[in-house]
Design a protein around this motif. Structure first.
Motif, mmCIF file in Angstrom:
data_model
loop_
_atom_site.group_PDB
_atom_site.id
_atom_site.type_symbol
_atom_site.label_atom_id
_atom_site.label_comp_id
_atom_site.label_asym_id
_atom_site.label_seq_id
_atom_site.Cartn_x
_atom_site.Cartn_y
_atom_site.Cartn_z
ATOM 1 N N LEU A 28 -48.514 -13.172 -52.674
ATOM 2 C CA LEU A 28 -48.225 -12.904 -51.262
ATOM 3 C C LEU A 28 -47.282 -14.001 -50.779
ATOM 4 N N ARG A 29 -46.020 -13.637 -50.593
ATOM 5 C CA ARG A 29 -45.018 -14.653 -50.302
ATOM 6 C C ARG A 29 -44.333 -14.464 -48.961
ATOM 7 N N GLY A 30 -44.719 -13.417 -48.223
ATOM 8 C CA GLY A 30 -44.015 -13.211 -46.962
ATOM 9 C C GLY A 30 -44.804 -12.393 -45.969
ATOM 10 N N ILE A 31 -44.299 -12.397 -44.752
ATOM 11 C CA ILE A 31 -44.797 -11.495 -43.724
ATOM 12 C C ILE A 31 -43.599 -10.778 -43.124
ATOM 13 N N PHE A 32 -43.847 -9.573 -42.629
ATOM 14 C CA PHE A 32 -42.739 -8.828 -42.002
ATOM 15 C C PHE A 32 -43.274 -7.987 -40.856
ATOM 16 N N THR A 33 -42.362 -7.646 -39.960
ATOM 17 C CA THR A 33 -42.739 -6.787 -38.838
ATOM 18 C C THR A 33 -41.560 -5.932 -38.432
ATOM 19 N N PHE A 34 -41.875 -4.833 -37.761
ATOM 20 C CA PHE A 34 -40.847 -4.069 -37.059
ATOM 21 C C PHE A 34 -41.321 -3.921 -35.624
ATOM 22 N N ARG A 35 -40.576 -4.515 -34.719
ATOM 23 C CA ARG A 35 -40.948 -4.430 -33.315
ATOM 24 C C ARG A 35 -40.044 -3.454 -32.581
ATOM 25 N N GLY A 36 -38.769 -3.430 -32.951
ATOM 26 C CA GLY A 36 -37.815 -2.614 -32.210
ATOM 27 C C GLY A 36 -37.612 -3.167 -30.822
ATOM 28 N N ALA A 37 -36.793 -2.473 -30.055
ATOM 29 C CA ALA A 37 -36.487 -2.948 -28.699
ATOM 30 C C ALA A 37 -37.395 -2.258 -27.703
ATOM 31 N N MET A 38 -38.695 -2.243 -28.016
ATOM 32 C CA MET A 38 -39.578 -1.499 -27.124
ATOM 33 C C MET A 38 -39.629 -2.136 -25.754
ATOM 34 N N ILE A 39 -40.036 -1.319 -24.828
ATOM 35 C CA ILE A 39 -40.125 -1.807 -23.460
ATOM 36 C C ILE A 39 -41.228 -2.850 -23.370
ATOM 37 N N ASP A 40 -41.047 -3.772 -22.471
ATOM 38 C CA ASP A 40 -42.106 -4.755 -22.261
ATOM 39 C C ASP A 40 -43.145 -4.174 -21.305
ATOM 40 N N GLY A 41 -44.112 -4.976 -20.963
ATOM 41 C CA GLY A 41 -45.200 -4.495 -20.115
ATOM 42 C C GLY A 41 -44.732 -4.018 -18.748
ATOM 43 N N LYS A 42 -43.571 -4.506 -18.334
ATOM 44 C CA LYS A 42 -43.069 -4.113 -17.015
ATOM 45 C C LYS A 42 -42.167 -2.881 -17.066
ATOM 46 N N GLY A 43 -42.050 -2.298 -18.267
ATOM 47 C CA GLY A 43 -41.268 -1.075 -18.369
ATOM 48 C C GLY A 43 -39.773 -1.313 -18.435
ATOM 49 N N THR A 44 -39.361 -2.541 -18.646
ATOM 50 C CA THR A 44 -37.926 -2.797 -18.756
ATOM 51 C C THR A 44 -37.555 -3.067 -20.202
ATOM 52 N N LEU A 45 -36.325 -2.822 -20.508
ATOM 53 C CA LEU A 45 -35.811 -3.049 -21.844
ATOM 54 C C LEU A 45 -35.035 -4.350 -21.849
ATOM 55 N N ASP A 46 -35.342 -5.211 -22.785
ATOM 56 C CA ASP A 46 -34.559 -6.435 -22.908
ATOM 57 C C ASP A 46 -34.587 -6.813 -24.380
ATOM 58 N N ARG A 47 -33.527 -6.440 -25.088
ATOM 59 C CA ARG A 47 -33.555 -6.613 -26.533
ATOM 60 C C ARG A 47 -33.550 -8.089 -26.922
ATOM 61 N N ARG A 48 -32.944 -8.947 -26.093
ATOM 62 C CA ARG A 48 -32.906 -10.364 -26.457
ATOM 63 C C ARG A 48 -34.299 -10.978 -26.357
ATOM 64 N N THR A 49 -34.976 -10.691 -25.261
ATOM 65 C CA THR A 49 -36.343 -11.189 -25.107
ATOM 66 C C THR A 49 -37.244 -10.612 -26.202
ATOM 67 N N ALA A 50 -37.062 -9.333 -26.492
ATOM 68 C CA ALA A 50 -37.869 -8.691 -27.540
ATOM 69 C C ALA A 50 -37.670 -9.393 -28.877
ATOM 70 N N GLY A 51 -36.427 -9.720 -29.195
ATOM 71 C CA GLY A 51 -36.136 -10.370 -30.467
ATOM 72 C C GLY A 51 -36.706 -11.779 -30.546
ATOM 73 N N LEU A 52 -36.586 -12.519 -29.455
ATOM 74 C CA LEU A 52 -37.142 -13.883 -29.443
ATOM 75 C C LEU A 52 -38.656 -13.833 -29.587
ATOM 76 N N ASP A 53 -39.266 -12.908 -28.869
ATOM 77 C CA ASP A 53 -40.715 -12.738 -28.912
ATOM 78 C C ASP A 53 -41.174 -12.400 -30.336
ATOM 79 N N GLU A 54 -40.459 -11.450 -30.939
ATOM 80 C CA GLU A 54 -40.769 -11.022 -32.308
ATOM 81 C C GLU A 54 -40.642 -12.195 -33.282
ATOM 82 N N GLY A 55 -39.522 -12.914 -33.181
ATOM 83 C CA GLY A 55 -39.278 -14.033 -34.091
ATOM 84 C C GLY A 55 -40.304 -15.142 -33.922
#
Lengths: 369, 369
Positions: B159-186
């Motif tokens: 077991l040498r890694g972890i991975f995820t797929f988050r996509g640019a899903m909307i946040d809890g407030k219903g807005t789309l923000d791909r930059r925030t989503a990416g930082l959060d994911e990372g």
């Protein structure tokens, strides 16, 4: 043998019963049956329909006609306006070996077809497409006489029929009534045929009917042919239309549970590249819940699809459901079977216990041109 | 040469620029690029990505991996839980000839993989899938340590890694923000990797990122790899996410106008068997209007699709639009390119003028198992 998932399973008994029932309707109403093969795109199933009494088949694409003609189907209606020389020529090539009926809904298309027939020194048979409310291709009934006259003035084309696709669309009041829709469709077309004949056009074929409307449209005097497609397999949309019961759905998608990451959720290995998403859950007029339902467990729905994941949220409340486990295999009835089959290259005929008996090639899948 | 429609056109200049730009991001951020080939399913395009600096590719299906391995791609991450012996065996077969990285999100799947490796007397490399909010496969971060420990107790799996797929899903407030989503994911994943390492699991690879989130996720310290897919072609969804402009969309569907039955409507020869319908027009979070837009005429939208018909209602009001005529050919940018490509068996590379230069086989289309 264990099939790799996802894959399409077709219950052969249900398939044959669906084919038999529509053929019986056609015999009872003395209306020719010319099934649309868009649903199955499979030569063997087209042959089953012919063996049960279909007079020929209907296709939407010349490439589908090419596959079916190569498989030995000799009477094909291409129910789609061909407006490029390349497609008209390919269809004319097919007409050297069997009956090909052309569809027309414009003077431009008719002129192009006429010129091609002159070049070959041959005549072709055509039908005029009438728009009875779908608002896609087809001329409105009021404009049919003028177009028929224009076609009569062109060389090489025998205009011998009219056809329409109405479907079970909602009426002006937003309600669905497939019987009323079928009667309306049949009467409009039969009346138009009378009118065209009075105007001097020799309309012999009056072709109508989809899976939901065929039953009532076929009873209308003057209707000569029905062209249902979906009835071979049926699906959740047809159940919603009242055209069949869920037990009449012959096709299911076999999937495997690949993950049960939380207590209320299971994930299967079929998403939007396995199931069609074009019958939109929750949208009118159908208001289907979910993208498909588990055979035998109608409370288990495909709630969300991504490309290769189908997410089933276990129902809350109500009687407890036995939660499927990783590795379990489920059969899922799709919302729209035509576009689901279009995603796959093969299907398996299975017996009543779900045991595969024969693999069939969906030979006309991907025949887009 | 006139191509028969409908068919896929890929502007080679835009394709190469999209590939170059993502490779440059990867180099600048010193993050490995392992593109998901689900979007194109085409060996030649995978090779273009490798030539531009990708370390390997990502697939969702063993059958896709088989096609890509046969085409000479030697480093493949199967980012999907394999839970049947048949699929694990096929993936192990591939691992005899190149690097295959497995995905795990359950003890059951890990046990099955472990047993298969013992039978073969070999070790495999695996990554743990983490659910960072998509609620499909993957364990929640809080459960990762326990699953990692269980996997460490099994033979044959590194077991040498972890991975995820988050996509640019909307946040809890219903807005789309791909930059925030990416930082959060990372950040979530980098933090989890630290925690797992502290617990004794040797996590080397932290793999995140989709087309909309890769740009910001790649900047997070601790992230080692991004796996975007759609960026090679882009589509209207990515434009809506803000991940690209419409001019960056390399793929269009060439269609022919087959009917202009009323003054306000034209019909083209591509419907829901040509265009994907899974990015639902008008539904949140994207609220795309139409199923696709005509290249160069953003007011012309595919308003309705049936299986083989695309209906464009000409816009009312606003500046007058020149109405396309029967036989005209239009290029349409699809809403979701991945599922659109999945409907076709081949694509054409075209030059900046739209002239076809080379036909490519979408060799992994239909590779569903």
């Amino acid at each position: 043998m264990e099939l790799a998932t996802p894959c399409l399973l077709v219950d052969e008994t249900k398939l044959k019963e669906n084919i038999r029932r529509m053929a019986e309707l056609s015999q009872k109403t003395r209306t020719a049956l010319r099934p649309h093969v868009k649903t199955h795109k499979t030569a063997e199933i087209a042959h089953m329909q012919m063996a049960a009494g279909a007079v020929g088949i209907t296709v939407a694409k010349v490439s589908e006609a090419e596959v079916m003609a190569a498989a030995g189907i000799g009477d094909i209606f291409v129910a789609y306006p061909l407006v490029t020389e390349e497609k008209i020529e390919r269809a004319l090539d097919l007409s050297e070996r069997g009956r090909i009926v052309f569809a027309l809904d414009s003077v431009e298309g008719a002129r192009m077809l006429s010129q091609a027939t002159i070049r070959r020194g041959k005549r072709v048979e055509a039908r005029l497409e009438i728009d009875t409310g779908m608002r896609r291709t087809g001329v409105p009934p009021a404009q049919a006489a003028r177009l028929a006259q224009a076609i009569r003035d062109l060389a090489g084309i025998d205009l011998r029929g009219i056809f329409t696709f109405r479907g079970a669309m909602i009426d002006g009041k937003g309600t669905l009534d497939r019987r009323t829709a079928g009667l309306d469709e049949g009467r409009t077309m039969a009346g138009l045929a009378e009118q065209l004949r009075a105007g001097g056009t020799d309309i012999v074929e009056v072709s109508v009917g989809s899976t939901p409307t065929a039953e009532s449209a076929a009873t209308v005097t003057g209707v000569t042919e029905v062209r249902p497609g979906t009835y071979v397999f049926n699906d959740r949309m047809q159940v919603a239309y009242g055209a069949c019961s869920i037990d009449d759905c012959a096709l299911s998608v076999l999937v495997t549970v690949v993950s049960t990451p939380s207590s209320g959720r299971i994930v299967v290995d079929g998403g939007s590249k396995t199931f069609s998403t074009d019958a939109v859950p929750g949208s009118p007029p159908l208001c289907l819940r979910g993208h498909g339902e588990v055979l035998g467990s109608p409370d288990l729905l495909l709630d969300r699809l991504s490309e290769e994941h189908g997410v089933i949220e276990l129902p809350k409340g109500g009687p407890p459901v036995e939660k499927p486990r990783i590795g379990d295999r489920l059969r899922v009835i799709p919302n729209h079977v035509c576009t689901t089959v279009n995603l796959h290259s093969r299907l398996w005929l299975v017996d009543a216990l779900g045991k595969p008996t024969r693999e069939l090639s969906i030979a006309a899948r991907g025949m887009v041109t």
